[in-house]
Structures are given as C-alpha cells and as structure tokens.
Design an enzyme around this catalytic site. Structure first.
Site, short mmCIF file in Angstrom:
data_model
loop_
_atom_site.label_atom_id
_atom_site.label_comp_id
_atom_site.label_asym_id
_atom_site.label_seq_id
_atom_site.Cartn_x
_atom_site.Cartn_y
_atom_site.Cartn_z
N LYS A 180 0.85 -1.20 0.00
CA LYS A 180 0.00 0.00 0.00
C LYS A 180 0.88 1.24 0.00
O LYS A 180 1.52 1.56 0.99
CB LYS A 180 -0.91 0.04 1.23
CG LYS A 180 -1.99 1.12 1.08
CD LYS A 180 -2.70 1.45 2.36
CE LYS A 180 -2.10 2.63 3.07
NZ LYS A 180 -2.02 3.88 2.31
N GLY A 233 6.81 4.54 8.55
CA GLY A 233 6.02 5.75 8.71
C GLY A 233 6.18 6.31 10.11
O GLY A 233 7.19 6.03 10.78
N GLU A 236 3.49 7.21 15.66
CA GLU A 236 2.09 7.18 16.08
C GLU A 236 1.31 6.09 15.32
O GLU A 236 0.63 5.26 15.91
CB GLU A 236 1.51 8.56 15.77
CG GLU A 236 0.27 8.89 16.54
CD GLU A 236 -0.25 10.24 16.06
OE1 GLU A 236 0.54 11.06 15.55
OE2 GLU A 236 -1.48 10.43 16.16
N GLY A 238 2.66 3.64 13.70
CA GLY A 238 3.31 2.36 14.02
C GLY A 238 2.68 1.72 15.25
O GLY A 238 2.44 0.51 15.27
N GLU A 255 9.47 0.61 10.87
CA GLU A 255 10.56 1.57 10.74
C GLU A 255 9.91 2.93 10.91
O GLU A 255 9.16 3.38 10.05
CB GLU A 255 11.21 1.37 9.37
CG GLU A 255 12.61 1.90 9.31
CD GLU A 255 12.62 3.29 8.75
OE1 GLU A 255 12.52 4.24 9.59
OE2 GLU A 255 12.67 3.44 7.54
N CYS A 289 13.21 10.15 7.78
CA CYS A 289 13.08 9.71 9.17
C CYS A 289 14.40 9.76 9.93
O CYS A 289 14.42 10.08 11.12
CB CYS A 289 12.51 8.31 9.21
SG CYS A 289 13.35 7.21 8.04
N GLU A 390 9.30 14.79 16.30
CA GLU A 390 9.72 14.72 14.90
C GLU A 390 8.94 15.76 14.10
O GLU A 390 7.70 15.78 14.13
CB GLU A 390 9.46 13.32 14.36
CG GLU A 390 9.98 13.17 12.95
CD GLU A 390 9.90 11.74 12.44
OE1 GLU A 390 8.84 11.12 12.59
OE2 GLU A 390 10.90 11.26 11.88
#
Ligand SMILES: NC(=O)c1ccc[n+]([C@@H]2O[C@H](COP(=O)([O-])OP(=O)(O)OC[C@H]3O[C@@H](n4cnc5c(N)ncnc54)[C@H](O)[C@@H]3O)[C@@H](O)[C@H]2O)c1
Length: 886
Positions: A180, A233, A236, A238, A255, A289, A390
């Site tokens: 996706k 991604g 949150e 995750g 990740e 990231c 972040e």
C-alpha cells in the site's frame, strides 16, 4: 490526465466501488493523474490473491536461485521504465529530479542484491552438528521458510525506494505481498507493478493498493490471511499498527520516526561538518526519518560553525522539483506545510533562536507549491518540543555541548534511536562516541548513506526489526526446527519412558575409539603410539604423588626425544585453575600431544587441556556437554589407579570453585586416543587408595548393568569387570606388588569405564557426588559404601540384572528366586568390602549424621539419578539409603 488502476492478482483493475482520487503535484498544487482508490473489498481481493499465490507455491515453492533469476528479469523491466519512473516520482512526491533520477538505479540494485543474497548467502537450512540434547540423540535441522502473505505499507517521502526495499526483501524470500503506497504518492508503486507483470512474476505475488489508511489500512492489518506487516512511517501510526496486528499476532517490522543527533566534535573538519549538517538535515526538504535534525555542536567551535551553517543553508536553491538546478523542492503536501509552520511557531514560543528561514518561499514563475525555506533554530535546549518531536521538514535544532560525554547523553535523551552522525578528525574518538549512542545507524563523517547489505532500523520507539542485509531477510522468514530421532523405536526413547512403565531403554549406539595396549612392559609401545598419532612434542601431565613414585620419569625415559616437558602440579580432584596452569605450560612448550600419567584427576585434567589447546581460551570456556566436530589434541592416557576408567570415557570431571561443585566436559571427541595399561604403574598405589578406587570401578560396572541405558555390549564388559575384580581385588589388597592381579584390576577398570560411558551411572553415583562435594568423602569410598544399599533399593526394578551381578560375584544362585539372587548380590558386595578392609559406613568417614537430610535434598537433583533402574523422586527415599549407610 493519466489514470492509474489498482494491481490485484496480476491485473490492473478499478476499485470495486468505483472510487478514484487525484494525485497532486506539490510543486504546483495542480492535479496531474487520477488513481483508483482501494477500499475494503479490494483489500480482501488482494489478500486472497496473495494467499492463493503463496499456497499455490509457484513462487514460494521455487528455489531461491530460481526466484533470483525472475527478479533479475524484473530489474531489467525497471531499467526500461527508468526515466518514466524518475519523472513520475518527482512530480508525485516533490523529490527533486537530481535525486529521483537515482531511484530506479537504486531499485535495480536492491532487487538484484537482495535476491542474490537470498540465493547465495542466506542460511535456508542448517544442520546443528550434534544433537543439543544428549538424552534425545538425532539430527537437528534449522530451516528458514517464507512467512506467507506480507503487507507492506510505504510512506510518501521515498515512495519508490521504500517500495523497492520491501518488494525485494519479501519476494526474494519467497513471500507474496500486498503493497500500500501512501495516498499522496501512489504512482511509482503502480509502475513497478507493471514491470513485475512484464517480467512474469506470477500473478498474486505482488498486489498494489493505493488509497488512504483508514478502512483500507485496517483491513490489511487485521485480516486473518495476512502473516506479516512491514510498515514505514510515523511512530504514532506504528503504534496503531502494532495494536491492530496483535489481534491475530502477526509478525511486525516497523521503521518509524526519529530525532537523530548529528554530533560535531571540536576536532571536525569544519567545511565537511557544515556540509554534513546541511545535507543531513535539508536533503529532500528534511522529510527523512533518520535526518540529523538535532545538530550537537561543541562549545569550542559553536559560533564559527553556526555562522557557516547559516550561510550554507541560505545558499541552497529552492525551486520546482523537475528543474535540475533545484537543491530543494516543495514539501509533499499542504498538511505537511501546516505542520512545519506550527513547529516553527512552537520553537519561537519555546525561546529557541531562529537564525534563518522560518518562512514559506515563492518560486518565480509558479503560483502555488509548498516551498519552505531551510530553517535553523540555534541555542536549542534538548528538552524543548522542537528537539524532542519529529517535525519532518527542513527545520534543524542546533544544540551546544561541552564534552563528548555530554553529547552522548543529549543524543540519547530521546524516545527515538534511528540514525545519527559524528563529524571528527579522529576516527577512534568518533567510534567511541558512536558506540555510546543507542541508535540503529551511525555515520562517521557522512550522512544518509544506505547499503543493500547493511541493516537499517531503529532502537527504542524508532521501530522493531531491521530492513536490508541478511538481518533484514531474516525478518521475512519463519524458523523451523526439525528433529530426526536417531533411535526411532519406542523402547529406545528415553523421554517417552517418563510416561511409561517400561523404563529401560533398549536401543544404543556403541563407540569405543581408544586404542588400548595392555600387559607387562606395554609402556614400550608408547613410541609407536606417538609416531602413529603424528606427534613429536609430548607434554607429560602428572601429579606430585605419581611423580614421587617415579612413574612420570618412566614415561619420560620411554619417550626420549619426543618429550618436551613434565608438568607435575595437578592436584587430586582438580579444579579449572589447575587445568589452566597445565594449559599455559603446554602452550609455552608448544606441545602437540598430551601424555597423562596418573589417576582420574590427571587424566580428566588432560582431557580439558586437549580440548582447550585445540579450541583456545580457558578450561572454563569448554565446560558442559560439548559439540566438538573433530578430534582434539592427541591424548595418550596411562592410568596409575584402577578406578575411574577415565582413559576410555567421554567425560572429564573438574571442580569449579565459583560454582562450588564438580562440573563436566562431555563429548565423544574427548576420549583419549590411546590407553596404556601397564601394571607397573599401579603397583605403587597404597592400599587405601587401591580399595577405594576399585570400589569406584565396581560401582561403575554394577550401575552400568542396572542402568536404564544398559545394553548387551556394556553388560558383557561390566559383568566381566565384576568377575575380574572379585578375583583380583582381594589379591591386590594384600599384595600391591602382585603384577598379574594389578593388570587384571586395570583391565577391569577400563572395561567398567567403557560400560558406563555408554550406559551411564546411577543413584549411587548421584549420592556419592553429594557426600564428596559436601563432606569430601573419597568418591570411590562413598560409592563403595552406597552401592549395596542402592542395589537393595533397586531390587524390584532390576532383579534380573542384579542376579547376573550376583553370579559374577561368585554367588551360587541355584535354587534362588531372581529377587533373592539380586539381594544376594548386595550382600556379596559388602562381603567383598569387608574382606578387603573397605569402610562400610559413613560414620567411619566423618560425615555428621545431622547433615544427612541436606545431603538427601542435594542428591535428588544429581543428573546420574535419571538413569537409575528405579525412579528417584523422593528425598525421603534417598535419606533412608543415607541413613542405612551411616
Ligand atoms: N572421567 C571419568 O570417567 C571419571 C570417572 C570417575 C571419577 N573421575 C574423577 O577422577 C578423580 C579421582 O581419580 P582417582 O580415583 O583415580 O584418584 P586420583 O587421580 O585423584 O589420585 C588419588 C591419589 O593417588 C595418588 N596416586 C595415584 N596413582 C598412584 C600410584 N600408582 N602410586 C602412588 N600414588 C598414586 C595420586 O598422587 C593422588 O594423590 C576424581 O576427580 C573423579 O571425579 C573421573
């Protein structure tokens, strides 16, 4: 406008509910493509296709090399789509073209490299050399197999590269997948799907479903046919994915976010460090990231560094992403722009010093686009939100520190641990700092560099698991252990016997590798023996008593030039330290062979020396059941007692002072190569030791016969050993110089050693070990005192075997019941002991009576009991035996 469709089961299809969405060019804010929007029904169709494809086996069942060949075709198809992929990715995501143009090349690399790694270096199947469980011998295989259906959810910052990483890993390992892409950036994944189809990757192996998370994401993360989720991604999302995956306990690799520290040490090359900090933060508009968004600068160079970094940031050209001159393009979306603006406001409110940027940028000739200036906050405190959260944009926090230790502490003061950098002129110092930081990747004098063969992933809340490299490939497999029983017969399976009334184990494997040379003057054959072993530098190991009896000298004389030294400091009941001292001597003399001259203490130490010389380290490193796969340093054993049989056994017993007890080295490869049974070597043994050690051998023989592992070969050896001892022990007890009787006793001890190394010892040994450890009773003496009592305890479980023992001891069993014959065996042992002057009671050996309960408690846990004919489960039974023996 071009229209893109979902890719399900090898076909491009519209979504079942007909929904579509527009893909927006973030550099102009204009739509440039329409895309079918996947919903729940499409997700279910894609998962079913992936499941069927996996179960069909036309991909998962291929060999890794066959998959590699197909993936190479896939990579070639990507090469054909290179320019289209790069341009589409750039328009779709805002990535500048001078970056996006590398995407297809890197994708080709990762497809080829990971499939090659999977085909050539991945341990798909390994055999563990020897069963890790000595009680269940057999072959042990570790197989790694594909997991099944993998859902991969990729982010919008690097849609193409991330799709390649996940596809290459999942399909190289034989999985099928549903990918996706992010709803902002769906296009490159669909072009990759075209290439997969053109390359003939079987239908259903790769499915691509563009669309926003929501319902689609929930279906993918909760469907019972999905085996694994790999998500890249925000932390949150995750967390939410982990929660959703927990319902069906899917394997998850995540990740996630980061707030990585890029540490500029005071000895860094200033220009390199400034470039590294600017690249580490503003590359791809900071939407990475693992960006070094906290730049930690030594106070010694802070002002100069800040000034230069500001200047360099202000020199970056911001422009449309397809303009080859642009250093920075637009942010991905209106929402991301709003996030950046909000954080810049927060930074100002928190009191950080904004020294450049902090505003949107207009690109000449374009109305619209989410352009934002490189932004530097100076004098940031690590506790501020802009240093902890972040931001995912071109905003950097510069933080001052005074020492390397402080820099490490600041770097670690974060919920994240994904990337990080160190700039320094001193690599050793930089590595030391790198080791202190809890993070998944550290770059020294570099930033943002990935490698297909090196793992990437996060510590702490930056993720679970790793991508890329062998470590990443492991994440796409399940581990299966296959045990193949070597004794495939229910009566041979010792563990099954736990639940059966039939306790005896019938099958066995017999191995007796020692070359035994016996007889008067057999020492003279040592020269031939050492020559056949191919050795020239023998070290003689012995103990002070044996040396005093001049036995080591006899051997030295026989070896002539092939002896490099005599080490005579081995104590009785040796410990690990005494073995290490002998090892040091052997290393110093560069010995290539060990000749042990002594009783069990010397021979056991020699075994440890041979193992340690071969494998390095200290004796303590090699304790336990070993899994040696080849012969050790050659060992010639010359026993000077006739008790332990150690010259032919696979065990060495050594005291560990720190464990406070005797521990074992057990392995078929520690059995000595040669045993020389020369009666001259036992003729000097004093009477008390003669009878004690003989009762050790007697106990070995009786317990081997009655053990649940007994077998016909061992029985033959043990019963003959008992006969020899019955005849010869009284003779040597009165006359230690009776050479013939001494030789027979040596042969008996060796045969008993052979018997018990296969059949094992039992309860008498378990109990003797305990009084030996707790009250220093000589092992042979303790065995002697206990064995008749243990024989009576076992009478109803080994009557037939004990009756044979009675006959070997010379009892005329004619007319006796088997049970009576068995009991007569115990009486005969005691009669023999009386005849040779062996103690019959522990009270004679100084064991305090009040300590018997504690002995019973400890003895219950001894491993030898496992092999006892009658199950030993109750300390009260053991206490009863100790009390009878008192
Ligand atoms: N590896 C095995 O298969 C195995 C089996 C049973 C016991 N063990 C171990 O063996 C050790 C006991 O060995 P052991 O009973 O042979 O005694 P030992 O080797 O400890 O020797 C006992 C004493 O007898 C002296 N001695 C030995 N031979 C002599 C001789 N010919 N003349 C004069 N003095 C002599 C020694 O100097 C020593 O002081 C224990 O550590 C025990 O745990 C090992």
């Amino acid at each position: 406008m071009e229209h893109y469709k979902l890719f399900i089961d090898g076909e491009f299809v519209d979504s079942q509910d007909g929904k579509t969405f527009e893909s927006i060019d973030p550099g102009t804010e204009l739509p440039f493509a329409t895309v079918a929007q996947a919903g729940k029904a499409d997700a279910e169709a894609a998962i079913t296709a992936a499941r069927k494809a996996f179960d069909r086996g036309d991909w998962s069942g291929l060999s890794p090399s066959a998959r590699m060949a197909k993936i190479q075709d896939f990579a070639d198809q990507i090469a054909q789509q290179g320019i289209r992929l790069a341009a589409t990715e750039s328009m779709d995501s805002g990535q500048i073209i001078s970056l996006a143009k590398f995407g297809p090349l890197l994708g080709i690399g990762v497809l080829r490299n990971l499939s090659l790694l999977a085909a050539t270096k991945f341990p798909w199947e390994e055999e563990i050399p020897i069963s890790g469980n000595v009680f269940a011998p057999g072959r042990e295989f570790i197989r790694r197999e594909p997991i099944g259906v993998c859902v991969s959810i990729v982010p919008w910052n690097f849609p193409m590269s991330q799709a390649f990483w996940k596809i290459a890993s999942a399909i190289s390992m034989g999985n099928t997948m549903v990918l996706k892409p992010a709803s902002y950036t769906p296009l490159s994944a669909l072009i990759i799907a075209e290439a997969a189809k053109a390359a003939g990757i079987p239908k259903g192996v790769l499915n691509v479903l563009p669309g926003p998370g929501g319902e689609l994401g929930k279906t993918l993360c909760t469907h019972s046919d999905v085996d694994k989720i790999s998500f890249t991604g925000s932390t949150e999302v995750g967390r939410e994915i982990m929660r959703m995956a927990s319902e069906t306990v899917k394997k998850v690799t995540l990740e996630l976010g980061g707030k990585s520290a890029n540490i500029i040490l005071d000895d860094a090359d200033m220009d390199l460090a400034v470039e590294g900090a600017v690249f580490g933060t503003f590359f791809h508009q900071g939407q990475i990231c693992e960006s070094g968004t906290r730049v930690l600068v030594s106070s010694k160079i802070y002002d100069e560094f800040l000034e230069k970094m500001k200047k360099r940031a202000e020199s970056l050209r911001i422009g449309y992403q397809l303009d080859p001159a642009s250093h920075q393009g637009p942010l991905v979306s209106k929402e991301q722009l709003a996030t950046i603006e909000r954080y810049v406001r927060i930074g100002k409110e928190e009191g950080a010093k904004l020294i450049t940027g902090g505003k949107r940028v207009e690109v000449p000739g374009i109305s619209g686009g989410y352009y934002y200036a490189p932004t530097i906050f100076a004098d940031v405190k690590n506790k501020m939100r802009i240093a902890q959260e972040e931001i995912f944009g071109p905003v950097v926090c510069v933080i001052k520190y005074d020492s390397d230790e402080e820099a490490v502490a600041i770097a670690n003061d974060s919920i994240y641990g994904l990337g990080g950098g160190i700039f320094s002129g001193n690599h050793a110092r930089a590595e030391r700092v790198a080791r202190g930081i809890r993070t998944g990747t550290m770059w020294i004098n570099n930033y943002h560099i990935f490698a297909d063969f090196c793992p990437f992933g996060g510590y702490k809340q930056s993720g679970v698991g790793r991508e890329l490299g062998l470590t990443g490939l492991h994440e796409y497999t399940q581990v299966k252990r296959i045990h193949v029983n070597a004794l495939a017969d229910f009566k041979s399976n010792m563990t099954f016997q736990i639940m059966s009334d039939y306790k005896r184990v019938d099958g066995f494997a017999y191995n007796c590798p020692t070359n035994v040379i016996a007889g008067h003057g057999s020492l003279s054959s040592i020269y031939k023996a050492i020559t056949e072993l191919g050795c020239r530098r023998a070290l003689i190991l012995t103990d002070p008593g044996v040396a005093k009896a001049r036995l080591a000298q006899l051997v030295k004389d026989a070896l002539v030039d092939f002896c490099v030294g005599v080490y005579d400091k081995i104590p009785s009941d040796p410990d690990l330290e005494s073995a290490d001292a002998a090892i040091a001597k052997a290393r110093e003399l560069n010995a290539d062979c060990i000749v042990s001259v002594g009783g069990g203490s010397v021979i056991d130490t020699a075994k440890a020396v041979c193992v340690t010389l071969k494998n390095g380290g200290k004796a303590n490193d090699h304790l336990n059941f070993l899994v040696l796969t080849e012969p050790q340093v050659p060992h010639i054993a010359i026993p000077t007692t006739s008790g332990t049989g150690s010259e032919v056994t696979s065990v060495a017993v050594l005291t560990s002072k720190s464990a406070g007890r005797k521990l074992f080295i057990v392995d078929r490869y520690i059995v000595p190569n040669v045993a020389i049974l020369d009666p001259r070597f036992t003729m000097t043994l004093p009477k008390d030791l003669t009878v004690y050690t003989a009762m050790d051998a007697m106990t070995h023989a009786i317990e081997a016969v009655t053990s649940i592992l007994s077998n016909q070969i061992c029985d033959g050896q043990a019963l003959h050993a008992i006969r020899l001892m019955k005849e010869n022990l009284p003779l040597v007890a009165v006359d230690g110089k009776n050479e013939k009787a001494r030789l027979n006793m040596q042969i008996a001890a060796t045969m008993a050693g052979w018997a018990f190394t296969i059949a094992q010892t039992a309860l008498a040994h378990g109990m003797a070990h305990t009084v030996g450890t707790l009250h220093h009773v000589h092992h042979g003496a303790a065995c002697g005192i206990l064995i008749p009592k243990v024989m009576r305890y076992n009478v109803d479980h080994a009557a037939d075997k004990l009756a044979l023992v009675a006959q070997a001891l010379g009892v005329n069993t004619t007319g006796m019941s088997v049970r009576d014959a068995a009991l007569a065996a115990a009486d005969a042992v005691e009669a023999l002991m009386e005849e040779i002057g062996h103690p019959l009671k522990f009270s004679e050996m100084g064991v305090p009576e009040e300590n018997l309960p504690i002995c019973a408690f400890h003895a219950l846990a001894d491993t030898a009991n496992i092999f006892n004919a009658r199950p030993v489960n109750d300390p009260a039974d053991i206490l009863k035996i100790y009390t009878e023996a008192y």
